[in-house]
Design a protein around this motif. Structure first.
Motif, PDB file in Angstrom:
ATOM      1  N   LYS A 155       4.370   0.832   9.496  1.00 49.86           N
ATOM      2  CA  LYS A 155       4.522   2.081   8.756  1.00 49.86           C
ATOM      3  C   LYS A 155       3.936   3.252   9.530  1.00 49.86           C
ATOM      4  O   LYS A 155       4.446   4.359   9.458  1.00 49.86           O
ATOM      5  CB  LYS A 155       3.839   1.958   7.398  1.00 49.86           C
ATOM      6  CG  LYS A 155       4.710   1.249   6.373  1.00 49.86           C
ATOM      7  CD  LYS A 155       4.073   1.265   5.005  1.00 49.86           C
ATOM      8  CE  LYS A 155       3.032   0.204   4.892  1.00 49.86           C
ATOM      9  NZ  LYS A 155       2.534  -0.019   3.535  1.00 49.86           N
TER      10      LYS A 155
ATOM     11  N   MET B  37       8.230  -1.782  13.418  1.00 51.89           N
ATOM     12  CA  MET B  37       8.135  -2.177  12.018  1.00 51.89           C
ATOM     13  C   MET B  37       6.846  -1.709  11.358  1.00 51.89           C
ATOM     14  O   MET B  37       6.630  -2.002  10.213  1.00 51.89           O
ATOM     15  CB  MET B  37       8.239  -3.702  11.941  1.00 51.89           C
ATOM     16  CG  MET B  37       8.646  -4.224  10.601  1.00 51.89           C
ATOM     17  SD  MET B  37      10.386  -4.151  10.427  1.00 51.89           S
ATOM     18  CE  MET B  37      10.796  -5.793  10.995  1.00 51.89           C
TER      19      MET B  37
ATOM     20  N   LEU C 118       7.861 -10.596   9.678  1.00 48.53           N
ATOM     21  CA  LEU C 118       9.151 -10.403  10.339  1.00 48.53           C
ATOM     22  C   LEU C 118       9.018  -9.379  11.456  1.00 48.53           C
ATOM     23  O   LEU C 118       8.488  -8.285  11.243  1.00 48.53           O
ATOM     24  CB  LEU C 118      10.182  -9.907   9.321  1.00 48.53           C
ATOM     25  CG  LEU C 118      11.508  -9.415   9.896  1.00 48.53           C
ATOM     26  CD1 LEU C 118      12.280 -10.552  10.546  1.00 48.53           C
ATOM     27  CD2 LEU C 118      12.349  -8.755   8.824  1.00 48.53           C
TER      28      LEU C 118
ATOM     29  N   GLY D 131      10.718  -5.652   6.862  1.00 50.24           N
ATOM     30  CA  GLY D 131       9.655  -6.668   6.827  1.00 50.24           C
ATOM     31  C   GLY D 131       9.131  -6.845   5.411  1.00 50.24           C
ATOM     32  O   GLY D 131       8.913  -7.976   4.941  1.00 50.24           O
ATOM     33  N   HIS D 132       8.946  -5.720   4.715  1.00 55.58           N
ATOM     34  CA  HIS D 132       8.521  -5.815   3.316  1.00 55.58           C
ATOM     35  C   HIS D 132       9.579  -6.529   2.482  1.00 55.58           C
ATOM     36  O   HIS D 132       9.251  -7.255   1.545  1.00 55.58           O
ATOM     37  CB  HIS D 132       8.266  -4.425   2.733  1.00 55.58           C
ATOM     38  CG  HIS D 132       7.105  -3.713   3.361  1.00 55.58           C
ATOM     39  ND1 HIS D 132       7.254  -2.576   4.110  1.00 55.58           N
ATOM     40  CD2 HIS D 132       5.781  -3.986   3.361  1.00 55.58           C
ATOM     41  CE1 HIS D 132       6.071  -2.172   4.548  1.00 55.58           C
ATOM     42  NE2 HIS D 132       5.161  -3.015   4.114  1.00 55.58           N
TER      43      HIS D 132
ATOM     44  N   HIS E 128       9.871  -1.235   4.549  1.00 56.91           N
ATOM     45  CA  HIS E 128      10.821  -1.564   5.604  1.00 56.91           C
ATOM     46  C   HIS E 128      11.348  -2.990   5.407  1.00 56.91           C
ATOM     47  O   HIS E 128      10.967  -3.690   4.458  1.00 56.91           O
ATOM     48  CB  HIS E 128      10.203  -1.351   6.985  1.00 56.91           C
ATOM     49  CG  HIS E 128       8.875  -2.034   7.207  1.00 56.91           C
ATOM     50  ND1 HIS E 128       8.719  -3.392   7.110  1.00 56.91           N
ATOM     51  CD2 HIS E 128       7.649  -1.517   7.518  1.00 56.91           C
ATOM     52  CE1 HIS E 128       7.457  -3.702   7.376  1.00 56.91           C
ATOM     53  NE2 HIS E 128       6.775  -2.585   7.608  1.00 56.91           N
TER      54      HIS E 128
ATOM     55  N   THR F  66       0.657 -12.043   5.086  1.00 53.41           N
ATOM     56  CA  THR F  66       1.049 -12.314   6.474  1.00 53.41           C
ATOM     57  C   THR F  66      -0.118 -12.921   7.257  1.00 53.41           C
ATOM     58  O   THR F  66      -1.278 -12.836   6.853  1.00 53.41           O
ATOM     59  CB  THR F  66       1.610 -11.041   7.138  1.00 53.41           C
ATOM     60  OG1 THR F  66       0.810  -9.933   6.765  1.00 53.41           O
ATOM     61  CG2 THR F  66       3.029 -10.801   6.682  1.00 53.41           C
TER      62      THR F  66
ATOM     63  N   GLU G 236       0.867  -1.162   0.000  1.00 54.03           N
ATOM     64  CA  GLU G 236       0.000   0.000   0.000  1.00 54.03           C
ATOM     65  C   GLU G 236       0.914   1.225   0.000  1.00 54.03           C
ATOM     66  O   GLU G 236       1.806   1.324   0.854  1.00 54.03           O
ATOM     67  CB  GLU G 236      -0.872  -0.015   1.263  1.00 54.03           C
ATOM     68  CG  GLU G 236      -1.839   1.133   1.277  1.00 54.03           C
ATOM     69  CD  GLU G 236      -2.726   1.169   2.520  1.00 54.03           C
ATOM     70  OE1 GLU G 236      -2.678   0.224   3.339  1.00 54.03           O
ATOM     71  OE2 GLU G 236      -3.449   2.167   2.656  1.00 54.03           O
TER      72      GLU G 236
HETATM   73  P1  ATP Z   1       2.744  -2.290   8.149  1.00 55.34           P
HETATM   74  O1  ATP Z   1       2.061  -3.272   9.042  1.00 55.34           O
HETATM   75  O2  ATP Z   1       4.190  -2.130   8.411  1.00 55.34           O
HETATM   76  O3  ATP Z   1       2.052  -0.985   8.051  1.00 55.34           O
HETATM   77  P2  ATP Z   1       1.440  -3.368   5.912  1.00 55.34           P
HETATM   78  O4  ATP Z   1       1.201  -4.814   6.035  1.00 55.34           O
HETATM   79  O5  ATP Z   1       0.305  -2.455   6.169  1.00 55.34           O
HETATM   80  O6  ATP Z   1       2.707  -2.957   6.747  1.00 55.34           O
HETATM   81  P3  ATP Z   1       1.542  -3.339   3.085  1.00 55.34           P
HETATM   82  O7  ATP Z   1       2.023  -2.253   2.209  1.00 55.34           O
HETATM   83  O8  ATP Z   1       0.103  -3.642   3.090  1.00 55.34           O
HETATM   84  O9  ATP Z   1       2.046  -2.998   4.537  1.00 55.34           O
HETATM   85  O10 ATP Z   1       2.389  -4.653   2.841  1.00 55.34           O
HETATM   86  C1  ATP Z   1       2.767  -5.142   1.596  1.00 55.34           C
HETATM   87  C2  ATP Z   1       3.144  -6.583   1.735  1.00 55.34           C
HETATM   88  O11 ATP Z   1       4.235  -6.715   2.637  1.00 55.34           O
HETATM   89  C3  ATP Z   1       2.007  -7.390   2.300  1.00 55.34           C
HETATM   90  O12 ATP Z   1       1.902  -8.592   1.575  1.00 55.34           O
HETATM   91  C4  ATP Z   1       2.401  -7.619   3.721  1.00 55.34           C
HETATM   92  O13 ATP Z   1       1.879  -8.808   4.203  1.00 55.34           O
HETATM   93  C5  ATP Z   1       3.922  -7.658   3.632  1.00 55.34           C
HETATM   94  N1  ATP Z   1       4.508  -7.247   4.909  1.00 55.34           N
HETATM   95  C6  ATP Z   1       4.283  -6.121   5.612  1.00 55.34           C
HETATM   96  N2  ATP Z   1       4.953  -6.130   6.774  1.00 55.34           N
HETATM   97  C7  ATP Z   1       5.650  -7.281   6.815  1.00 55.34           C
HETATM   98  C8  ATP Z   1       6.541  -7.887   7.758  1.00 55.34           C
HETATM   99  N3  ATP Z   1       6.866  -7.284   8.902  1.00 55.34           N
HETATM  100  N4  ATP Z   1       7.065  -9.092   7.452  1.00 55.34           N
HETATM  101  C9  ATP Z   1       6.762  -9.701   6.295  1.00 55.34           C
HETATM  102  N5  ATP Z   1       5.937  -9.209   5.372  1.00 55.34           N
HETATM  103  C10 ATP Z   1       5.370  -8.006   5.618  1.00 55.34           C
END
Ligand code: ATP
Ligand code: MG
Length: 565
Positions: free
Chosen positions: A278, A276, A269, A49-50, A47, A237, A41
Motif C-alpha cells: 500500500k 503490492m 500473494l 493481495g487483500h 489490492h 501472512t 488497516e
Molecule cells: P501491505 O503490505 O500491502 O501494505 P498490509 O499487510 O499492511 O498490506 P493490511 O491492511 O494490514 O495490509 O492487511 C489486511 C489483511 O490482508 C492482513 O490479514 C494481511 O495479512 C492481508 N494481506 C495483505 N497483503 C496481502 C497479500 N499480498 N497477500 C495476501 N494477503 C495479504
C-alpha cells in the motif's frame, strides 16, 4: 511460477488451513465453532493481495458454516482515513462477501485495551520506559545477542500506573515515554524482548477524535481484538509467524475459559510486473504516476473493477493460486486468464473498430441499408442474437489491409476477397490516396449471393474481418493498457527505486474508435467482447453520446486465427 494456462477449472481445492480446521473440529476445539476475520488497516485501498485474504477468510466461514468479521485495524491515527474505510467496505461487498452485522474496529476496543494494559501494570507485567525509541531499539540486541534491560524496568506498579495514566491524560510529549510489556530481554525471539505496547500520539483519530493521547501498538491490539470477537482462526501472512509467541503471550494473560484464538500463517500473494504494498501504491497515487487508486492499471480491487474484472474472475483466480506456506511469485497472466475465462462465457459480443479505415462498397446502392443477424455470445446460446446494420460506407481495421502483403498476410489486399463477419464477401478493387500518398479509403465490391457471410458456391476466403457501418456506428474513446511496470519484480531491486521500472507506454488512448450502436445503452462497468480485439468495459468517464471504453485484456483470438490459416 505458475503457468497462465494451467489449471483451467477453478476447483475449490482444500488447503492446509482447511485441513487444520477439520482437525480442530474433530477435536471439538472451541466447541466446534469456526470464526475468522478480515482485518485491513484503513491506510489505503485494497489490492489483489487483500482479495486473496478476503477470499480465504470469508471462504473458510462459508465452507465450515462459520462466520467472518470485517475488522478495521485502526490503531495508527496518523495514516488512516474514512475514505479508505468506505472504499474497503465497498470492495469486500463487491467481491461478493457479507460480514452481516459483524463490522468492528480495533478502536472499539481502545477502552478495553487500556484496562488490559492497566491489568498488566498491576500484575507487574508492564512498565513505563522514559527512554526514546532510538535508545530502546539500540538495547534490543540482535537475534544472537541478548538485549539490555531498561533502567526503568523495575519501577513499582504504583509508579507505572501513575505515569501511564498521566501519559493517557496528555501530560507528556510524543516520544517522551512508552509502555512496554515486561517479558524477556534475552528471549531468542526479538519480539518478546519487552515490546512497546502503548505510545503517546497527539493525533486526531478518524473515529475517536481527540479522546485518546495514547494508542496501542498493532501487536497489542490484534490478538486481543480476536479474543474479544471470539475469533477461532486468526489467519495472517507469513511475516507474522515470528509474532505468534507474543500473540500467545498476550492471550495467556487474558484468557479465562477454554476458548482461545489461534494464529495461522500463509504466504502472501506476489504478482509479476506488479507492486503490492500500500505504501508504494500510495506513492504512485500521490505523486501522480497514475490517475488515482482506481486507475485501471493499478492492482487495487477498485482499479481491477474499473478495468473490467468481475468479482467471479477474482474469486476464481484466488482459488486457482491456492494457499501455501511458501512465499512465491504468481504470473500476472494467470490473473488475466481468469478474467478472460469468465468474460468468454458471459460477455456480450459486439464489433468495434479501433483504427478505422474507410471502405466504400461501390456496387451497393447509395442510401440503402440492411440488417444482419449477429450472435451475442457463441458460448451461451441463451443470450440470443441482435441486428447489425450494413450500408455502403464501412470502417474496417487499418491493420486488416495491406497494399503489399507479405506471403503470410491473408487479410484484405488489392484484388483479394475476404468475409465481413455476418455480412458479405467483399473484394478490394481500388486504393484511394491523398496527395501525400496516405490511403484514405478502399473501394470494394460485395457479392450479394454471400449474404450472411456464407459462401455462395463453396469458394473459400482466408479471412473474416470485423467492421461497422459508418452511418450507424457510435464514436468512442478507447483506452488500451499495458503492464504498469516493465520489470518482472519492480519492487525487488535493492538499489533501484521501483518507479524506475514504470512502463512509459502503459496507457494508449485512441480518441476516435467506432463501435456498433448496440453499446449506446451500456452502463459503466458493462463488459463486452469487441470481436477479435479483446474484452472491454464502459468507463465512468463516459458522457452522453461519448462512450469511453477500457480494454480489460486482449483476446486470445480463436476464430480469426482459425480462418486465417
Ligand atoms: P501491505 O503490505 O500491502 O501494505 P498490509 O499487510 O499492511 O498490506 P493490511 O491492511 O494490514 O495490509 O492487511 C489486511 C489483511 O490482508 C492482513 O490479514 C494481511 O495479512 C492481508 N494481506 C495483505 N497483503 C496481502 C497479500 N499480498 N497477500 C495476501 N494477503 C495479504
Ligand atoms: Mg499491515
Amino acid at each position: 511460477m505458475t503457468n497462465g494456462t494451467e489449471n483451467k477449472e477453478p476447483a475449490k481445492k482444500s488447503n492446509f488451513i482447511h485441513l487444520q480446521i477439520e482437525q480442530d473440529l474433530k477435536d471439538n476445539k472451541n466447541n466446534g465453532r469456526v470464526h475468522t476475520r478480515f482485518p485491513p488497516e484503513p491506510n489505503g485501498y485494497l489490492h489483489i493481495g487483500h482479495a486473496k485474504s478476503i477470499c480465504l477468510n470469508f471462504g473458510i466461514a462459508e465452507k465450515f458454516g462459520g462466520k467472518c468479521n470485517l475488522r478495521f485495524d485502526d490503531t495508527n491515527p496518523t495514516k488512516e482515513e474514512m475514505e479508505y474505510v468506505d472504499s474497503i467496505m465497498k470492495d469486500v461487498r463487491w467481491l461478493g462477501f457479507d460480514w452481516e452485522d459483524r463490522l468492528f474496529y480495533a478502536s472499539d476496543y481502545f477502552g478495553k485495551l487500556y484496562d488490559f494494559a492497566v491489568q498488566l501494570i498491576n500484575e507487574g507485567k508492564a512498565y513505563v520506559d522514559d527512554q526514546g525509541a532510538e535508545t530502546i531499539s539500540q538495547q534490543k540486541g540482535t537475534p544472537t545477542r541478548p538485549g539490555m534491560e531498561s533502567p526503568f524496568r523495575d519501577r513499582s506498579s504504583e509508579e507505572n500506573l501513575d505515569l501511564f495514566q498521566r501519559m493517557a491524560a496528555g501530560e507528556f510529549d510524543e516520544g517522551a515515554r512508552v509502555l512496554r510489556a515486561k517479558i524477556d530481554m534475552a528471549s531468542p525471539n526479538m519480539h518478546m524482548r519487552d515490546p512497546i505496547i502503548y505510545r503517546i500520539m497527539k493525533a486526531h483519530h478518524h473515529r475517536t477524535g481527540g479522546k485518546w493521547q495514547v494508542y496501542p501498538m498493532y501487536d497489542f491490539a490484534h490478538g486481543q481484538s480476536d479474543y474479544w470477537e471470539g475469533i477461532t482462526h486468526s489467519v495472517c501472512t507469513l511475516e507474522f509467524e515470528v509474532h505468534r509467541p507474543l500473540y500467545n503471550w498476550f492471550i495467556d494473560q487474558l484468557i479465562e475459559g477454554d476458548y482461545r484464538p489461534r494464529q495461522v500463517e500463509f504466504a502472501r500473494l506476489n504478482l509479476t510486473y506488479t507492486v503490492m504494498s500500500k505504501r508504494r501504491l500510495l506513492e504512485l497515487v500521490k505523486e501522480g504516476y497514475v490517475n488515482g487508486w482506481d486507475d485501471p492499471r493499478m492492482p487495487t480491487i477498485s482499479g481491477l473493477r474499473r478495468r473490467g474484472y468481475t468479482p467471479e474472475s477474482i474469486r476464481s483466480f484466488s482459488d486457482r493460486i491456492g494457499v501455501t506456506k511458501v512465499d512465491g511469485m504468481i504470473d500476472v497472466s494467470l490473473l488475466e486468464y481468469s478474467v478472460r475465462d469468465h468474460l468468454n462465457k458471459t460477455a456480450q459480443r459486439v464489433m468495434g473498430v479501433l483504427n478505422p479505415m474507410k471502405v466504400i462498397i461501390t456496387n451497393y446502392p447509395e442510401g440503402q441499408e440492411e440488417e444482419h443477424d449477429a450472435i451475442n455470445n457463441p458460448e451461451d446460446p441463451e443470450m440470443g442474437s441482435r441486428k447489425v446494420s450494413f450500408s455502403r460506407e464501412l470502417y474496417i481495421e487499418q491493420e486488416d489491409f495491406m497494399e503489399d502483403p507479405p506471403r503470410k498476410f491473408f487479410r484484405l489486399a488489392l484484388g483479394r476477397e475476404v468475409r465481413l463477419r455476418y455480412a458479405y464477401f467483399i473484394t478490394c478493387n481500388d486504393v484511394i490516396k491523398d496527395k501525400d500518398g496516405n490511403i484514405t479509403e478502399l473501394h470494394c465490391t460485395y457479392d450479394p449471393a454471400s449474404r450472411g457471410g456464407n459462401s455462395p458456391d463453396g469458394r473459400k476466403v482466408k479471412a473474416t474481418l470485423h467492421w461497422v457501418s459508418v452511418k450507424h456506428a457510435v464514436k468512442a474513446e478507447v483506452r488500451l493498457y499495458d503492464r504498469l511496470f516493465n520489470d518482472e519484480d519492480p519492487g525487488g531491486h535493492k538499489d533501484v527505486d521501483f518507479k524506475e521500472f514504470l512502463n512509459p507506454d502503459s496507457l494508449n488512448v485512441l480518441p476516435e474508435c467506432f463501435i456498433e450502436p448496440f453499446v449506446s445503452d451500456a452502463k459503466p462497468l458493462d463488459n463486452f467482447q469487441f470481436e477479435r480485439l479483446g474484452y472491454f468495459n464502459l468507463d465512468f468517464d463516459s458522457t452522453p453520446g461519448k462512450p469511453v471504453f477500457n480494454r480489460t485484456v486482449p483476446l486470445r483470438d480463436s476464430w480469426t486465427k482459425e480462418q486465417n490459416k
